[in-house]
Design a protein around this motif. Structure first.
Motif, PDB file in Angstrom:
ATOM      1  N   GLY A   1     -83.072 -25.506  16.966  1.00 43.74           N
ATOM      2  CA  GLY A   1     -81.706 -25.976  16.913  1.00 43.74           C
ATOM      3  C   GLY A   1     -80.805 -25.376  18.177  1.00 43.74           C
ATOM      4  O   GLY A   1     -79.774 -25.175  18.155  1.00 43.74           O
ATOM      5  N   GLY A   2     -81.750 -25.556  19.285  1.00 45.12           N
ATOM      6  CA  GLY A   2     -80.920 -25.378  20.565  1.00 45.12           C
ATOM      7  C   GLY A   2     -80.119 -26.487  20.956  1.00 45.12           C
ATOM      8  O   GLY A   2     -79.623 -27.441  20.404  1.00 45.12           O
TER       9      GLY A   2
ATOM     10  N   LYS B   1     -81.945 -10.388  21.690  1.00 46.59           N
ATOM     11  CA  LYS B   1     -81.506  -9.727  22.876  1.00 46.59           C
ATOM     12  C   LYS B   1     -79.667  -9.389  22.734  1.00 46.59           C
ATOM     13  O   LYS B   1     -79.119  -8.554  22.856  1.00 46.59           O
ATOM     14  CB  LYS B   1     -81.567 -10.665  23.893  1.00 46.59           C
ATOM     15  N   PHE B   2     -79.195 -10.640  21.974  1.00 45.33           N
ATOM     16  CA  PHE B   2     -77.780 -10.657  21.817  1.00 45.33           C
ATOM     17  C   PHE B   2     -77.426  -9.336  20.912  1.00 45.33           C
ATOM     18  O   PHE B   2     -76.465  -8.756  21.157  1.00 45.33           O
ATOM     19  CB  PHE B   2     -77.255 -11.897  21.273  1.00 45.33           C
ATOM     20  N   ALA B   3     -78.079  -9.228  19.715  1.00 43.32           N
ATOM     21  CA  ALA B   3     -77.867  -8.423  18.828  1.00 43.32           C
ATOM     22  C   ALA B   3     -78.054  -6.556  19.583  1.00 43.32           C
ATOM     23  O   ALA B   3     -76.939  -5.682  19.335  1.00 43.32           O
ATOM     24  CB  ALA B   3     -78.754  -7.990  17.762  1.00 43.32           C
TER      25      ALA B   3
ATOM     26  N   ASP C   1     -84.734 -20.130  32.240  1.00 45.21           N
ATOM     27  CA  ASP C   1     -85.325 -19.575  30.900  1.00 45.21           C
ATOM     28  C   ASP C   1     -85.842 -20.702  29.891  1.00 45.21           C
ATOM     29  O   ASP C   1     -85.324 -20.888  29.048  1.00 45.21           O
ATOM     30  CB  ASP C   1     -84.202 -18.630  30.281  1.00 45.21           C
ATOM     31  N   THR C   2     -87.060 -21.122  30.404  1.00 39.83           N
ATOM     32  CA  THR C   2     -87.721 -21.853  29.380  1.00 39.83           C
ATOM     33  C   THR C   2     -87.955 -21.870  28.027  1.00 39.83           C
ATOM     34  O   THR C   2     -88.174 -22.500  27.244  1.00 39.83           O
ATOM     35  CB  THR C   2     -88.752 -22.594  30.026  1.00 39.83           C
ATOM     36  N   GLY C   3     -88.159 -20.438  27.867  1.00 39.07           N
ATOM     37  CA  GLY C   3     -88.595 -19.967  26.519  1.00 39.07           C
ATOM     38  C   GLY C   3     -87.379 -19.666  25.642  1.00 39.07           C
ATOM     39  O   GLY C   3     -87.734 -19.365  24.332  1.00 39.07           O
ATOM     40  N   ASN C   4     -86.190 -19.671  26.068  1.00 36.92           N
ATOM     41  CA  ASN C   4     -85.020 -19.570  25.406  1.00 36.92           C
ATOM     42  C   ASN C   4     -84.813 -20.278  24.127  1.00 36.92           C
ATOM     43  O   ASN C   4     -84.915 -21.461  24.253  1.00 36.92           O
ATOM     44  CB  ASN C   4     -83.842 -19.578  26.267  1.00 36.92           C
ATOM     45  N   ILE C   5     -84.278 -19.656  23.207  1.00 37.75           N
ATOM     46  CA  ILE C   5     -84.127 -20.769  21.699  1.00 37.75           C
ATOM     47  C   ILE C   5     -83.363 -21.722  22.016  1.00 37.75           C
ATOM     48  O   ILE C   5     -83.290 -22.941  21.555  1.00 37.75           O
ATOM     49  CB  ILE C   5     -83.846 -19.745  20.685  1.00 37.75           C
TER      50      ILE C   5
ATOM     51  N   TYR D   1     -65.696 -30.322  27.516  1.00 36.75           N
ATOM     52  CA  TYR D   1     -67.134 -30.537  27.990  1.00 36.75           C
ATOM     53  C   TYR D   1     -67.904 -29.202  27.742  1.00 36.75           C
ATOM     54  O   TYR D   1     -67.230 -27.982  27.965  1.00 36.75           O
ATOM     55  CB  TYR D   1     -67.418 -31.138  29.289  1.00 36.75           C
ATOM     56  N   VAL D   2     -69.249 -29.202  27.255  1.00 42.62           N
ATOM     57  CA  VAL D   2     -69.853 -27.868  27.425  1.00 42.62           C
ATOM     58  C   VAL D   2     -71.465 -28.317  28.159  1.00 42.62           C
ATOM     59  O   VAL D   2     -71.662 -29.239  27.887  1.00 42.62           O
ATOM     60  CB  VAL D   2     -70.268 -27.388  26.036  1.00 42.62           C
ATOM     61  N   SER D   3     -71.714 -27.470  29.045  1.00 40.19           N
ATOM     62  CA  SER D   3     -73.125 -27.531  29.569  1.00 40.19           C
ATOM     63  C   SER D   3     -73.992 -26.224  29.582  1.00 40.19           C
ATOM     64  O   SER D   3     -73.276 -25.202  29.816  1.00 40.19           O
ATOM     65  CB  SER D   3     -73.019 -28.069  30.882  1.00 40.19           C
ATOM     66  N   ILE D   4     -75.103 -26.217  29.340  1.00 41.93           N
ATOM     67  CA  ILE D   4     -76.109 -25.275  29.783  1.00 41.93           C
ATOM     68  C   ILE D   4     -76.893 -25.606  30.784  1.00 41.93           C
ATOM     69  O   ILE D   4     -77.923 -24.669  31.228  1.00 41.93           O
ATOM     70  CB  ILE D   4     -77.252 -24.858  28.365  1.00 41.93           C
ATOM     71  N   ARG D   5     -76.294 -26.353  31.896  1.00 44.50           N
ATOM     72  CA  ARG D   5     -76.961 -26.689  33.142  1.00 44.50           C
ATOM     73  C   ARG D   5     -76.108 -26.796  34.279  1.00 44.50           C
ATOM     74  O   ARG D   5     -76.172 -27.336  35.126  1.00 44.50           O
ATOM     75  CB  ARG D   5     -77.659 -28.031  33.044  1.00 44.50           C
TER      76      ARG D   5
END
Length: 324
Positions: free
Chosen positions: A173-174, A14-16, A162-166, A227-231
């Motif tokens: 390596g998520g 998708k990013f590509a 997006d539960t299927g996201n890598i 800090y970083v977060s994906i939530r």
């Protein structure tokens, strides 16, 4: 007149599709020539703006084509080293999505192979190609904010649905640190030219991935926190605080996508100078810099040694983290 660098993309990520393939297509000195995917339907969005694109049924088939000069690799993180080495062995220059490796020592094989082949291999760390970061580095070097005392960084978004996201899968390596921690860490290193002396960190784990990471570090001449977060709600910012002023970046990592890139220089007397970058595309600039290095031997702004340094700091964060 020199021929453009012929690019192939390994995988219809998708990013590509949304960013890097269009950037290659638009970049001066580059031509988007090939895409490797076993699903022909995934190639269709690429062919809409690049109708003469050659579609290969496998990664190996693309690497075997002598017409391809360079490859962009947007595969899941755990596959980056393997396919970067295969591409170099096939005689292709390599631009691989970050993080290029899962640990700092893995960069050693990439550096050795780069030197052995004489090809260009680099991590797709696009922000260093954006003029806002070149200006920030110059402002700090020129003493525009006096002695640098403290650097703060933040980068967050929320992809829990997006539960299927890598990025949400430990086996690929998520996690947030590898995906976006490279930005708050690497940008501080790039802007200051310094490396951390010590690192402290805390991580909130979720199903084997780091969903939130807070870190503090001591550099030779300044302290650092981020800090970083994906939530969390989307946010990004970098601040360089000196004795005589402050530099603030409002869209340091996703310029134009998160918002307009601006560099604010806060000086004594509440003076604020704002430099705006409404149209600069760091993906396109990255490809053009890569092509210039391939064609003309120009030094590439982000060599593997720099990326290894960022990964080394990420390794320290993981190794010393306490659980939240």
């Amino acid at each position: 007149m020199q021929q453009p660098v012929q690019w192939g993309v390994l995988g219809a990520a998708k990013f590509a599709r949304q960013f890097m393939a269009p950037a290659i297509h638009a970049a001066d000195g580059a031509r988007l020539a090939g895409l490797a995917t076993s699903d022909a339907a995934k190639a269709e969005p690429f062919q809409q703006y690049c109708p003469d694109l050659t579609v290969y049924g496998s990664y190996d088939a693309l690497l075997a084509d002598p017409k391809i000069d360079a490859v962009y690799i947007p595969l899941p993180n755990h596959l980056h080293v393997e396919w970067s080495l295969k591409a170099l062995d096939a005689g292709k220059h390599v631009l691989c999505e970050k993080p290029m490796a899962m640990s700092a020592p893995e960069f050693d094989a990439l550096i050795e192979k780069r030197d052995q082949t004489g090809l260009l291999a680099a991590e797709a760390y696009m922000i260093v190609h954006h003029p806002q970061w070149q200006i920030v580095r110059q402002l700090i070097a020129d003493g525009s904010i006096g002695k640098l005392v403290h650097v703060t960084g933040a980068f967050s978004f929320d992809n829990r649905a997006d539960t299927g996201n890598i990025r949400n899968r430990a086996e690929t390596g998520g996690g947030g640190l590898r995906d976006i921690g490279v930005y708050v860490i690497g940008s501080a290193r790039f802007a200051t030219g310094q490396e951390p002396v010590s690192v402290q960190s805390a991580i909130r784990w979720e199903d084997g991935i780091d969903a939130f990471t807070e870190l503090r570090a001591q550099f030779p001449d300044f302290t650092y926190s981020s800090y970083v977060s994906i939530r969390m709600h989307p946010h990004q910012e970098m601040v360089f605080h000196g004795e005589g002023g402050v530099i603030r970046l409002t869209a340091p990592f996703n310029a134009r996508v998160f918002g307009e890139a601006r560099v604010e220089l806060h000086r004594l007397g509440l003076e604020v100078q704002v430099t705006r970058f409404p149209g600069d595309d760091h993906y396109k600039l990255q490809v053009e810099a890569f092509c210039q290095s391939v064609r003309d031997g120009v030094n590439y702004p982000c060599p593997l040694e720099f990326s290894r340094g960022t990964q080394a700091m990420i390794d320290q964060v993981f190794e010393g983290a306490v659980a939240l």
